[in-house]
Design a protein around this motif. Structure first.
Motif, short mmCIF file in Angstrom:
data_model
loop_
_atom_site.label_atom_id
_atom_site.label_comp_id
_atom_site.label_asym_id
_atom_site.label_seq_id
_atom_site.Cartn_x
_atom_site.Cartn_y
_atom_site.Cartn_z
N ASP A 9 0.82 -1.21 0.00
CA ASP A 9 0.00 0.00 0.00
C ASP A 9 0.86 1.26 0.00
O ASP A 9 0.57 2.22 -0.72
CB ASP A 9 -0.95 0.01 1.20
N GLU A 10 1.92 1.27 0.81
CA GLU A 10 2.80 2.43 0.87
C GLU A 10 3.53 2.62 -0.47
O GLU A 10 3.68 3.75 -0.96
CB GLU A 10 3.82 2.29 2.01
N ALA A 11 3.97 1.54 -1.06
CA ALA A 11 4.65 1.62 -2.35
C ALA A 11 3.71 2.18 -3.42
O ALA A 11 4.10 3.04 -4.22
CB ALA A 11 5.16 0.24 -2.76
N LYS A 12 2.46 1.71 -3.45
CA LYS A 12 1.49 2.21 -4.42
C LYS A 12 1.22 3.69 -4.22
O LYS A 12 1.11 4.46 -5.17
CB LYS A 12 0.19 1.41 -4.33
N LYS A 13 1.14 4.13 -2.95
CA LYS A 13 0.89 5.54 -2.66
C LYS A 13 2.07 6.39 -3.13
O LYS A 13 1.89 7.43 -3.78
CB LYS A 13 0.66 5.76 -1.17
N GLN A 14 3.30 5.95 -2.82
CA GLN A 14 4.48 6.71 -3.24
C GLN A 14 4.56 6.79 -4.76
O GLN A 14 4.85 7.85 -5.32
CB GLN A 14 5.76 6.08 -2.69
N LEU A 15 4.30 5.69 -5.41
CA LEU A 15 4.34 5.66 -6.87
C LEU A 15 3.29 6.60 -7.46
O LEU A 15 3.55 7.37 -8.38
CB LEU A 15 4.14 4.23 -7.37
N SER A 16 2.09 6.56 -6.91
CA SER A 16 1.01 7.44 -7.37
C SER A 16 1.39 8.91 -7.18
O SER A 16 1.18 9.75 -8.06
CB SER A 16 -0.28 7.12 -6.62
N ASP A 17 1.96 9.24 -6.02
CA ASP A 17 2.37 10.62 -5.75
C ASP A 17 3.45 11.07 -6.73
O ASP A 17 3.40 12.20 -7.24
CB ASP A 17 2.90 10.76 -4.31
N LEU A 18 4.41 10.22 -7.00
CA LEU A 18 5.48 10.58 -7.93
C LEU A 18 4.95 10.78 -9.34
O LEU A 18 5.33 11.73 -10.03
CB LEU A 18 6.57 9.49 -7.93
N ARG A 19 4.06 9.91 -9.77
CA ARG A 19 3.51 10.02 -11.12
C ARG A 19 2.62 11.25 -11.27
O ARG A 19 2.57 11.85 -12.32
CB ARG A 19 2.73 8.76 -11.47
N SER A 20 1.90 11.61 -10.21
CA SER A 20 0.98 12.74 -10.31
C SER A 20 1.71 14.08 -10.33
O SER A 20 1.12 15.09 -10.70
CB SER A 20 -0.03 12.72 -9.15
N GLN A 21 2.98 14.10 -9.96
CA GLN A 21 3.74 15.34 -10.01
C GLN A 21 3.92 15.80 -11.45
O GLN A 21 4.07 16.97 -11.72
CB GLN A 21 5.11 15.16 -9.38
N GLY A 22 3.88 14.87 -12.35
CA GLY A 22 4.04 15.19 -13.76
C GLY A 22 5.44 15.70 -14.04
O GLY A 22 6.01 16.44 -13.26
N GLY A 23 5.97 15.30 -15.14
CA GLY A 23 7.31 15.73 -15.51
C GLY A 23 7.33 17.19 -15.92
O GLY A 23 8.26 17.91 -15.63
N GLY A 24 6.26 17.64 -16.56
CA GLY A 24 6.22 19.00 -17.01
C GLY A 24 7.32 19.32 -18.01
O GLY A 24 7.40 20.41 -18.54
N GLY A 25 8.17 18.35 -18.25
CA GLY A 25 9.28 18.56 -19.16
C GLY A 25 8.85 18.33 -20.60
O GLY A 25 7.78 17.82 -20.88
N LYS A 26 9.70 18.74 -21.46
CA LYS A 26 9.45 18.60 -22.88
C LYS A 26 10.29 17.44 -23.40
O LYS A 26 11.44 17.26 -22.98
CB LYS A 26 9.88 19.91 -23.54
N SER A 27 9.76 16.68 -24.30
CA SER A 27 10.50 15.58 -24.88
C SER A 27 11.73 16.10 -25.62
O SER A 27 11.70 17.18 -26.23
CB SER A 27 9.62 14.81 -25.86
N MET A 28 12.79 15.33 -25.59
CA MET A 28 13.99 15.73 -26.32
C MET A 28 13.74 15.73 -27.84
O MET A 28 14.50 16.33 -28.59
CB MET A 28 15.15 14.80 -25.99
N PHE A 29 12.66 15.10 -28.26
CA PHE A 29 12.35 15.03 -29.69
C PHE A 29 11.40 16.13 -30.14
O PHE A 29 11.17 16.30 -31.33
CB PHE A 29 11.76 13.66 -30.03
#
Length: 98
Positions: A9-29
């Motif tokens: 459960d803790e791993a799923k929560k951490q993963l969800s939190d990390l993914r929801s931050q969004g990269g906001g970055g631009k693809s190198m392509f």
């Protein structure tokens, strides 16, 4: 319990939190997209990319983001023949499909 061991459960929560931050970055392509979409029928975009994974990444990026259909062809650059696939420089050619 070790610091590296989590409950599922803790791993799923951490993963969800990390993914929801969004990269906001631009693809190198992304920088190539306008050039690719602006190609005329008899024009080809030529690039040099280091590592075959970047060639594959460009293919996927164009498949997902370009408005037209494009064919990406590549070959190891001159003098790169003996190098590992991920370390070699590739000459890449992007053709608009007609």
């Amino acid at each position: 319990m070790s610091d590296n061991v989590l409950s599922a459960d803790e791993a799923k929560k951490q993963l969800s939190d990390l993914r929801s931050q969004g990269g906001g970055g631009k693809s190198m392509f992304a920088e190539y997209l306008d050039d690719v979409e602006g190609l005329e029928e008899n024009e080809v975009l030529q690039l040099s990319l280091e590592g075959y994974s970047k060639v594959s990444g460009l293919r996927r990026y164009l498949d997902d983001n370009a408005s037209g259909d494009y064919e990406v062809k590549s070959a190891k650059a001159e003098g790169e023949e003996g190098k590992d696939q991920q370390e070699a420089v590739y000459e890449v050619f992007v053709f608009p499909e007609t």
